[in-house]
Design a protein around this motif. Sequence first.
Motif, short mmCIF file in Angstrom:
data_model
loop_
_atom_site.label_atom_id
_atom_site.label_comp_id
_atom_site.label_asym_id
_atom_site.label_seq_id
_atom_site.Cartn_x
_atom_site.Cartn_y
_atom_site.Cartn_z
N LEU A 36 0.83 -1.20 0.00
CA LEU A 36 0.00 0.00 0.00
C LEU A 36 0.87 1.26 0.00
O LEU A 36 0.60 2.20 -0.73
CB LEU A 36 -0.93 -0.01 1.22
CG LEU A 36 -2.01 1.05 1.27
CD1 LEU A 36 -3.02 0.84 0.14
CD2 LEU A 36 -2.71 1.04 2.60
N GLU A 37 1.92 1.25 0.81
CA GLU A 37 2.82 2.40 0.86
C GLU A 37 3.57 2.60 -0.44
O GLU A 37 3.88 3.73 -0.81
CB GLU A 37 3.81 2.24 2.02
CG GLU A 37 3.15 2.36 3.37
CD GLU A 37 4.04 1.96 4.53
OE1 GLU A 37 5.24 1.65 4.32
OE2 GLU A 37 3.55 1.96 5.68
N ALA A 38 3.85 1.53 -1.18
CA ALA A 38 4.59 1.61 -2.44
C ALA A 38 3.69 1.88 -3.64
O ALA A 38 4.17 2.11 -4.74
CB ALA A 38 5.36 0.31 -2.66
N MET A 39 2.39 1.87 -3.42
CA MET A 39 1.44 2.03 -4.51
C MET A 39 1.47 3.45 -5.07
O MET A 39 1.56 4.42 -4.31
CB MET A 39 0.03 1.70 -3.99
CG MET A 39 -0.96 1.41 -5.06
SD MET A 39 -2.50 0.75 -4.37
CE MET A 39 -3.27 2.24 -3.82
N PRO A 40 1.37 3.62 -6.38
CA PRO A 40 1.32 4.97 -6.95
C PRO A 40 0.02 5.67 -6.56
O PRO A 40 -0.96 5.02 -6.17
CB PRO A 40 1.37 4.73 -8.46
CG PRO A 40 0.93 3.32 -8.65
CD PRO A 40 1.28 2.58 -7.39
N GLU A 41 0.02 6.98 -6.64
CA GLU A 41 -1.17 7.78 -6.34
C GLU A 41 -2.31 7.38 -7.27
O GLU A 41 -2.10 7.18 -8.46
CB GLU A 41 -0.85 9.27 -6.51
CG GLU A 41 -1.94 10.20 -6.04
CD GLU A 41 -2.13 10.16 -4.52
OE1 GLU A 41 -3.27 10.34 -4.08
OE2 GLU A 41 -1.15 9.95 -3.79
N ILE A 42 -3.50 7.22 -6.70
CA ILE A 42 -4.66 6.87 -7.52
C ILE A 42 -5.73 7.93 -7.34
O ILE A 42 -5.77 8.63 -6.34
CB ILE A 42 -5.22 5.47 -7.16
CG1 ILE A 42 -5.54 5.39 -5.68
CG2 ILE A 42 -4.28 4.38 -7.59
CD1 ILE A 42 -6.18 4.08 -5.26
N SER A 43 -6.60 8.04 -8.32
CA SER A 43 -7.68 9.02 -8.29
C SER A 43 -8.78 8.56 -7.34
O SER A 43 -9.13 7.38 -7.31
CB SER A 43 -8.25 9.20 -9.69
OG SER A 43 -9.43 9.99 -9.63
N HIS A 44 -9.32 9.49 -6.58
CA HIS A 44 -10.43 9.18 -5.69
C HIS A 44 -11.70 9.89 -6.14
O HIS A 44 -12.61 10.12 -5.37
CB HIS A 44 -10.10 9.58 -4.24
CG HIS A 44 -9.06 8.71 -3.63
ND1 HIS A 44 -9.35 7.48 -3.11
CD2 HIS A 44 -7.73 8.87 -3.49
CE1 HIS A 44 -8.25 6.92 -2.66
NE2 HIS A 44 -7.26 7.74 -2.88
N ASP A 45 -11.75 10.23 -7.43
CA ASP A 45 -12.96 10.85 -7.96
C ASP A 45 -14.03 9.78 -8.08
O ASP A 45 -13.76 8.65 -8.45
CB ASP A 45 -12.69 11.45 -9.35
CG ASP A 45 -11.72 12.61 -9.28
OD1 ASP A 45 -11.64 13.25 -8.20
OD2 ASP A 45 -11.02 12.87 -10.27
#
Length: 177
Positions: A36-45
Amino acid sequence: MRYLLLPLLLLSHLALAEPAELDWLELMPEADRQALEAMPEISHDGAEQDGAFYTPGGLRQQDQSLPPVMYSAKTVATLDGKPVRLGGYPVPLESDAEGRSTLFFLVPYPGACIHVPPPPPNQLVLVRYPRGIELADIYAPLWVSGTLRVEPVSNELADAAYALDAGSVRLVEEADL
């Protein structure tokens, strides 16, 4: 006699104390936390912009292109049967005759039912609270105390990896912060 009174007072104080606070990330095995910490930024729209309360599919993960950690139902076995206090936000499922919520999902952030993507199953906790609580605002945070169970739960709205039999549920107050 005085020597007997002090231990009894101490024990009664401990019996009334709330269980230890559990952080949401503690519900994930170490490998999931690292992923989870290594995951790229994802959209929360999501549907929130449209004024919708529940997105199609509810809290179920619909986007199949996300990293596997976003679908994880892996749990921490040592938490099974532990008394805990967990802070989060309610997603109501069932109410009693007076309109008090008796069954709800507890999620780590407000509006999880309308944000995309929703939390993974190991970040959803089904709360059973027979006494019920009036939930006037799903964006108001709660403290839930009770016995945590590693218990897969699946319904139309979501899959959860944990369930909690709540002894108490209350709104977070200013003094808690």
